[in-house]
Write a protein that holds these residues in place. Structure first.
Motif, PDB file in Angstrom:
ATOM      1  N   ALA A 290      40.200  42.626  45.349  1.00 46.44           N
ATOM      2  CA  ALA A 290      39.339  41.652  46.026  1.00 46.44           C
ATOM      3  C   ALA A 290      38.416  40.979  45.017  1.00 46.44           C
ATOM      4  CB  ALA A 290      38.522  42.353  47.110  1.00 46.44           C
ATOM      5  N   ASP A 291      37.948  39.792  45.350  1.00 45.79           N
ATOM      6  CA  ASP A 291      37.086  39.044  44.431  1.00 45.79           C
ATOM      7  C   ASP A 291      35.809  39.802  44.090  1.00 45.79           C
ATOM      8  OD1 ASP A 291      38.906  36.982  44.413  1.00 45.79           O
ATOM      9  OD2 ASP A 291      37.828  35.758  45.881  1.00 45.79           O
ATOM     10  N   THR A 292      35.372  40.664  45.005  1.00 49.93           N
ATOM     11  CA  THR A 292      34.127  41.415  44.785  1.00 49.93           C
ATOM     12  C   THR A 292      34.346  42.730  44.050  1.00 49.93           C
ATOM     13  OG1 THR A 292      34.384  42.305  47.023  1.00 49.93           O
ATOM     14  CG2 THR A 292      32.905  40.408  46.745  1.00 49.93           C
ATOM     15  N   ASP A 293      35.612  43.069  43.770  1.00 54.47           N
ATOM     16  CA  ASP A 293      35.917  44.293  43.027  1.00 54.47           C
ATOM     17  C   ASP A 293      36.097  43.946  41.558  1.00 54.47           C
ATOM     18  OD1 ASP A 293      37.714  46.431  41.787  1.00 54.47           O
ATOM     19  OD2 ASP A 293      37.244  47.326  43.726  1.00 54.47           O
ATOM     20  N   LEU A 294      35.279  44.509  40.714  1.00 52.84           N
ATOM     21  CA  LEU A 294      35.218  44.101  39.317  1.00 52.84           C
ATOM     22  C   LEU A 294      35.696  45.192  38.357  1.00 52.84           C
ATOM     23  CD1 LEU A 294      31.791  42.220  39.432  1.00 52.84           C
ATOM     24  CD2 LEU A 294      34.097  41.289  39.732  1.00 52.84           C
ATOM     25  N   GLU A 362      26.628  37.804  36.167  1.00 55.70           N
ATOM     26  CA  GLU A 362      26.755  36.817  37.245  1.00 55.70           C
ATOM     27  C   GLU A 362      27.770  37.273  38.279  1.00 55.70           C
ATOM     28  OE1 GLU A 362      27.725  33.207  35.242  1.00 55.70           O
ATOM     29  OE2 GLU A 362      25.656  32.769  34.641  1.00 55.70           O
ATOM     30  N   LYS A 363      28.900  37.820  37.814  1.00 54.50           N
ATOM     31  CA  LYS A 363      29.929  38.309  38.725  1.00 54.50           C
ATOM     32  C   LYS A 363      29.437  39.521  39.508  1.00 54.50           C
ATOM     33  CE  LYS A 363      33.737  36.756  35.745  1.00 54.50           C
ATOM     34  NZ  LYS A 363      34.879  37.186  34.907  1.00 54.50           N
ATOM     35  N   VAL A 364      28.748  40.432  38.821  1.00 58.29           N
ATOM     36  CA  VAL A 364      28.238  41.636  39.480  1.00 58.29           C
ATOM     37  C   VAL A 364      27.210  41.273  40.548  1.00 58.29           C
ATOM     38  CG1 VAL A 364      26.906  43.754  39.143  1.00 58.29           C
ATOM     39  CG2 VAL A 364      28.720  43.155  37.528  1.00 58.29           C
ATOM     40  N   ASN A 365      26.292  40.396  40.209  1.00 55.96           N
ATOM     41  CA  ASN A 365      25.252  40.019  41.171  1.00 55.96           C
ATOM     42  C   ASN A 365      25.818  39.263  42.363  1.00 55.96           C
ATOM     43  OD1 ASN A 365      22.421  40.819  40.289  1.00 55.96           O
ATOM     44  ND2 ASN A 365      23.235  39.987  38.383  1.00 55.96           N
ATOM     45  N   ALA A 366      26.828  38.442  42.133  1.00 56.35           N
ATOM     46  CA  ALA A 366      27.473  37.751  43.250  1.00 56.35           C
ATOM     47  C   ALA A 366      28.141  38.748  44.190  1.00 56.35           C
ATOM     48  CB  ALA A 366      28.505  36.746  42.728  1.00 56.35           C
ATOM     49  N   ALA A 367      28.745  39.791  43.630  1.00 55.93           N
ATOM     50  CA  ALA A 367      29.378  40.818  44.451  1.00 55.93           C
ATOM     51  C   ALA A 367      28.335  41.630  45.220  1.00 55.93           C
ATOM     52  CB  ALA A 367      30.230  41.731  43.583  1.00 55.93           C
ATOM     53  N   ILE A 368      27.231  41.951  44.569  1.00 54.78           N
ATOM     54  CA  ILE A 368      26.179  42.730  45.241  1.00 54.78           C
ATOM     55  C   ILE A 368      25.615  41.977  46.439  1.00 54.78           C
ATOM     56  CG2 ILE A 368      23.853  43.686  44.953  1.00 54.78           C
ATOM     57  CD1 ILE A 368      24.597  44.313  42.032  1.00 54.78           C
TER      58      ILE A 368
END
Length: 372
Positions: A290-294, A362-368
């Motif tokens: 998923a887009d939120t899984d990094l 940026e990616k982590v904060n967007a997912a959070i």
């Protein structure tokens, strides 16, 4: 080389109960060493409640710093983190015994296909990389202050194929060094550990003809001395004779342990937080998530100058949607602090970790922000 302090399947409810008990016993330790809510004279925060986390011992020092700072800013919040190991953390989170987990290996596809005790019925979980640190090859060898090793030598030592410190393979990498005619005592983790999986993955990627075990949380070969947790391995190396082990780099400095340089390309590289972070930024995300899984697929075979591929990326694992909305709000707030520049700086100062890059942050904060 001396360590530098420069920053560098659902399971039974019984396990969940045991996990909560473990947190209760360790909560004092998790909150020692920094300010707590009672130290704050004023707090404008409207957050309240208690969060339980279990997981990677590599994150232990960083969690202490994060918890102290977050509780200072949020007087009515209590966070407990029990550093029982990555495997224990993931199992507890899956069972519902923890609101979040710390893990040096991301949830697998099989784990993500299951259910999670604290999550809403239709929710999965996310892997958020927030802690980047070198894995140090720590040693305590009579008369040796500067040790150089390549992936092949490391693999043979920890597999048990090289058993003496003056073995020709080690001598060839350390011209002029006075290596003792002494047996090698190798120390590995006894518990399921993401640090072990990252260490094994580095060797499997570079010398699969020697290290022929697929990377897993459990150490794959018998014969060494086993110790529990990051601190257990580091203590065993420090207190033993002619010992070698692997651990999160933050464990080396307090024990004044030597750390080996590893061969990258044609050069031997001393670990640093910056060199570890460079490998992470150059590696792609795991495909099909998923887009939120990094989750990150680390490339440990790089020969690029200034990189240190023996690195761990430690994750915070959380529900995408919590069954308890208030708990989701607390988790989101705490994770936001961890991923912030301030939170990353706290970990760097306390544990010598590498702050995640602006792009990754940026990616982590967007997912959070999608956690609820």
């Amino acid at each position: 080389m001396r360590f530098s302090t420069k920053p560098l399947a659902r399971i039974g409810g019984a396990i969940a109960v045991a996990a909560v008990a473990s947190i209760a016993l360790s909560s004092c330790a998790a909150n020692e060493g920094g300010a707590t809510a009672s130290d704050s004279t004023e707090s404008a925060s409207t957050l309240s409640g208690t969060l339980a986390g279990i997981g990677a011992s590599s994150q232990g020092s960083a969690q202490e710093a994060w918890i102290a700072a977050f509780q200072t800013e949020n007087a009515d919040v209590t966070i407990n983190y029990s550093p029982d190991g990555s495997g224990a953390g993931r199992k507890a989170f899956i069972a519902g015994g923890a609101a979040f987990a710390g893990s040096d290996s991301a949830l697998s596809d099989e784990e993500l296909a299951g259910t999670f005790g604290s999550c809403a019925a239709d929710s999965s979980a996310v892997n958020l990389p927030v802690y980047i640190s070198p894995i140090a090859v720590i040693y305590n060898v009579d008369g040796v202050d500067n040790l150089k090793l390549d992936a092949a030598a490391i693999a043979k030592i920890f597999k048990g194929d090289i058993t003496n410190w003056n073995d020709p393979a080690i001598a060839a990498l350390n011209e002029g060094a006075k290596l003792p005619d002494a047996s090698i005592t190798r120390v590995n983790r006894s518990d399921d550990s993401g640090t072990t999986k990252n260490f094994s993955d580095y060797l499997f990627q570079n010398v699969p003809e020697i290290w022929d075990a697929e990377p897993e949380d459990a150490f794959p070969y018998a014969g060494g001395e086993a110790a529990k947790g990051t601190s257990g391995v580091a203590d065993a190396v420090a207190n033993g004779s002619n010992t070698i082990g692997y651990a999160d780099a933050s464990a080396a400095a307090p024990r004044d342990l030597n750390v080996a340089e590893i061969k990258v390309g044609d050069e031997f590289v001393a670990y640093s937080a910056e060199a570890a972070a460079a490998v992470v930024d150059a590696s792609p995300l795991v495909e099909g998530r998923a887009d939120t899984d990094l989750a990150i697929k680390l490339d440990r075979t790089t020969t690029e100058a200034g990189t240190y591929p023996l690195v761990l990326v430690s994750y915070l694992i959380a529900c995408q949607t919590y069954a308890d909305a208030d708990q989701g709000k607390l988790v989101s707030a705490y994770l936001t602090h961890i991923a912030s520049p301030e939170g990353q700086s706290e970990a760097a100062d306390k544990a010598g970790s590498a702050p995640i890059s602006t792009t990754l942050a940026e990616k982590v904060n967007a997912a959070i922000k999608t956690i609820k």
